[in-house]
Design a protein around this motif. Structure first.
Motif, PDB file in Angstrom:
ATOM      1  N   LEU A 215    -106.923  62.969  96.587  1.00 10.19           N
ATOM      2  CA  LEU A 215    -107.430  64.212  97.194  1.00 10.19           C
ATOM      3  C   LEU A 215    -107.356  64.132  98.723  1.00 10.19           C
ATOM      4  O   LEU A 215    -106.908  65.076  99.388  1.00 10.19           O
ATOM      5  CB  LEU A 215    -108.888  64.440  96.743  1.00 10.19           C
ATOM      6  CG  LEU A 215    -109.601  65.621  97.409  1.00 10.19           C
ATOM      7  CD1 LEU A 215    -108.903  66.937  97.065  1.00 10.19           C
ATOM      8  CD2 LEU A 215    -111.072  65.682  96.987  1.00 10.19           C
ATOM      9  N   TRP A 216    -107.775  63.018  99.244  1.00 12.74           N
ATOM     10  CA  TRP A 216    -107.794  62.832 100.712  1.00 12.74           C
ATOM     11  C   TRP A 216    -106.367  62.934 101.268  1.00 12.74           C
ATOM     12  O   TRP A 216    -106.097  63.660 102.221  1.00 12.74           O
ATOM     13  CB  TRP A 216    -108.416  61.473 101.036  1.00 12.74           C
ATOM     14  CG  TRP A 216    -108.596  61.224 102.495  1.00 12.74           C
ATOM     15  CD1 TRP A 216    -107.665  60.736 103.358  1.00 12.74           C
ATOM     16  CD2 TRP A 216    -109.777  61.473 103.271  1.00 12.74           C
ATOM     17  NE1 TRP A 216    -108.192  60.652 104.634  1.00 12.74           N
ATOM     18  CE2 TRP A 216    -109.485  61.100 104.607  1.00 12.74           C
ATOM     19  CE3 TRP A 216    -111.048  61.965 102.975  1.00 12.74           C
ATOM     20  CZ2 TRP A 216    -110.417  61.208 105.638  1.00 12.74           C
ATOM     21  CZ3 TRP A 216    -111.981  62.067 104.007  1.00 12.74           C
ATOM     22  CH2 TRP A 216    -111.662  61.694 105.313  1.00 12.74           C
ATOM     23  N   LYS A 217    -105.459  62.217 100.624  1.00 11.89           N
ATOM     24  CA  LYS A 217    -104.072  62.205 101.130  1.00 11.89           C
ATOM     25  C   LYS A 217    -103.440  63.585 100.999  1.00 11.89           C
ATOM     26  O   LYS A 217    -102.743  64.043 101.909  1.00 11.89           O
ATOM     27  CB  LYS A 217    -103.233  61.198 100.348  1.00 11.89           C
ATOM     28  CG  LYS A 217    -103.548  59.758 100.689  1.00 11.89           C
ATOM     29  CD  LYS A 217    -102.593  58.845  99.931  1.00 11.89           C
ATOM     30  CE  LYS A 217    -102.699  57.424 100.399  1.00 11.89           C
ATOM     31  NZ  LYS A 217    -101.897  56.512  99.583  1.00 11.89           N
ATOM     32  N   PHE A 218    -103.684  64.240  99.868  1.00  9.52           N
ATOM     33  CA  PHE A 218    -103.083  65.560  99.692  1.00  9.52           C
ATOM     34  C   PHE A 218    -103.630  66.527 100.741  1.00  9.52           C
ATOM     35  O   PHE A 218    -102.870  67.297 101.348  1.00  9.52           O
ATOM     36  CB  PHE A 218    -103.326  66.121  98.274  1.00  9.52           C
ATOM     37  CG  PHE A 218    -102.745  67.499  98.153  1.00  9.52           C
ATOM     38  CD1 PHE A 218    -101.375  67.667  97.982  1.00  9.52           C
ATOM     39  CD2 PHE A 218    -103.537  68.623  98.310  1.00  9.52           C
ATOM     40  CE1 PHE A 218    -100.812  68.943  97.961  1.00  9.52           C
ATOM     41  CE2 PHE A 218    -102.988  69.896  98.286  1.00  9.52           C
ATOM     42  CZ  PHE A 218    -101.618  70.053  98.108  1.00  9.52           C
ATOM     43  N   THR A 219    -104.942  66.470 100.954  1.00 12.31           N
ATOM     44  CA  THR A 219    -105.578  67.395 101.910  1.00 12.31           C
ATOM     45  C   THR A 219    -104.943  67.241 103.285  1.00 12.31           C
ATOM     46  O   THR A 219    -104.575  68.230 103.942  1.00 12.31           O
ATOM     47  CB  THR A 219    -107.105  67.109 101.959  1.00 12.31           C
ATOM     48  OG1 THR A 219    -107.628  67.270 100.644  1.00 12.31           O
ATOM     49  CG2 THR A 219    -107.819  68.038 102.922  1.00 12.31           C
ATOM     50  N   ILE A 220    -104.768  66.008 103.700  1.00 12.36           N
ATOM     51  CA  ILE A 220    -104.184  65.780 105.027  1.00 12.36           C
ATOM     52  C   ILE A 220    -102.718  66.203 105.075  1.00 12.36           C
ATOM     53  O   ILE A 220    -102.306  66.930 105.988  1.00 12.36           O
ATOM     54  CB  ILE A 220    -104.336  64.302 105.433  1.00 12.36           C
ATOM     55  CG1 ILE A 220    -105.811  64.035 105.722  1.00 12.36           C
ATOM     56  CG2 ILE A 220    -103.455  63.978 106.651  1.00 12.36           C
ATOM     57  CD1 ILE A 220    -106.120  62.637 106.164  1.00 12.36           C
TER      58      ILE A 220
END
Ligand code: BMA
Length: 370
Positions: A215-220
């Protein structure tokens, strides 16, 4: 060679006694930023966040210039400023509700007001940070609805397209943050905070570490590469933790984090001075390993009615020994929910003393950050 220097620093860190101020030189000087297309001002903010901790900690509060005890929306006002004469150096804002296309956030603050306060703080030289108490995308409940949701919004999940539309709204907002010279205003974005606790749908126990990281990587990558938002620094912040492993449990990789934070409130079972000091020492240790600035991203003693010297006897004692770049208390919502000082509060005189410490940086003594 660098490895040995780093080892020496770590040994030195562990051999220092609690009561001695720990001043650790940053030896790993490789500069990394999540967004290598970050605007010049955003890039400068990260550089200056790293160096400011040698001088002291920027102090601030959530929503400080928008409202306080007994007032809302008054011009040029902040409870902190009323008590000590200066605006906060770090200004916190909340965008929960933006994902739904709402014009007000979950606390009923208008996004238009939040935007203008962010821009105004920036134009005065101040720094802004944003939290996002996002609704639960699986149920449309609020951020505290713990129904599993992260696995539904990461790539491949049934709500992935919906999540992209949510991020579109965030990107739209970030891209409206511009000053009078048409420069983007940099912000410290702190999504999915307090991940080490189970309070929110994205916290430990409600998703796996692999899901959180995805989730974190996709968001960024979506905000940065797909939407072209380049005025964000990304802050990874846990709730209280006991170990480095626990802090790094949801770590997405060094290239996905700009600032390391911890939220640590004073609590009845705590000796704040000792417990918070231990936490910030741990954070400092990880900050050195990762070569990233550290921050006490949320703290405070809620509804303080009996600790008149909390600022100088508790918080300052933590801040003078650790190179924290900034520290922020939560909002002064009403007399049943406040964290900062206000005129007439029990700790007013002590806050004034705290604000004059050479370790505490308010807007008036902020160096150039951008
Ligand atoms: C929390 C509380 C909530 C609020 C949320 C977002 O910590 O203050 O009342 O809705 O932050 O601002």
């Amino acid at each position: 060679m660098k490895k040995y220097i780093l080892l020496l620093v770590v040994i030195c860190l562990f051999s220092c006694k609690n009561e001695n101020p720990v001043i650790i030189p940053i030896t790993n000087d490789k500069f990394t930023i999540v967004d290598d297309k970050a605007t010049e001002q955003t890039h400068n903010l990260l550089v200056n966040l790293k160096s400011i901790s040698k001088k002291g900690a920027m102090f601030g509060q959530q929503c400080s210039t928008l409202y306080g005890l007994g007032w809302y929306g008054d011009k040029n006002r902040s409870d902190i400023k009323t008590v000590c004469g200066n605006y906060p150096a770090i200004n916190g804002w909340e965008i929960g509700g933006i994902e739904l296309g709402n014009t007000i956030n979950l606390d009923k603050d208008k996004f238009d007001d939040i935007r203008s306060h962010i821009i105004a703080a920036y134009q005065r030289g101040g720094v802004n940070t944003i939290t996002w108490h996002a609704n639960n995308p699986a149920t449309n409940g609020n951020a505290w609805d713990k129904t599993q949701a992260v696995n539904t919004i990461i790539p491949g999940g049934i709500n992935h397209e919906k999540y992209k539309m949510w991020l579109d709204k965030i990107a739209d907002f970030m891209l409206t943050l511009k000053d009078s010279n048409n420069h983007f205003v940099p912000v410290l974005f702190r999504p999915f905070h307090e991940f080490s606790g189970d309070g929110f749908w994205w916290g430990k126990g409600n998703c796996t570490s692999e899901e959180y990281i995805a989730l974190w990587k996709f968001t960024i990558t979506y905000l940065r590469d797909t939407k072209g938002v380049h005025n964000i620094l990304y802050v990874y912040s846990s709730d209280i933790v006991n170990t480095q492993a626990q802090y790094l449990d949801f770590w997405p990789g060094d290239e996905y984090v700009d600032v390391l934070g911890i939220d640590a409130y004073d609590r009845p079972s705590w000796n704040f001075e000792d417990n918070c000091l231990q936490l910030t020492r741990l954070l400092n240790h990880i900050g050195i390993l990762k070569n990233k600035p550290i921050a006490l991203t949320e703290t405070g003693l809620q509804n303080n009615t009996n600790q008149a010297s909390w600022w100088t006897q508790k918080l300052l004692k933590v801040l003078i020994t650790q190179p924290v770049s900034y520290v922020m208390v939560w909002r002064n919502e009403n007399t049943n929910d406040f964290f900062g000082p206000y005129p007439g509060c029990i700790s007013e005189a002590d806050f004034l003393k705290f604000s004059k410490s050479d370790k505490i940086i308010l807007e008036n003594n902020l160096p150039k950050m951008y």
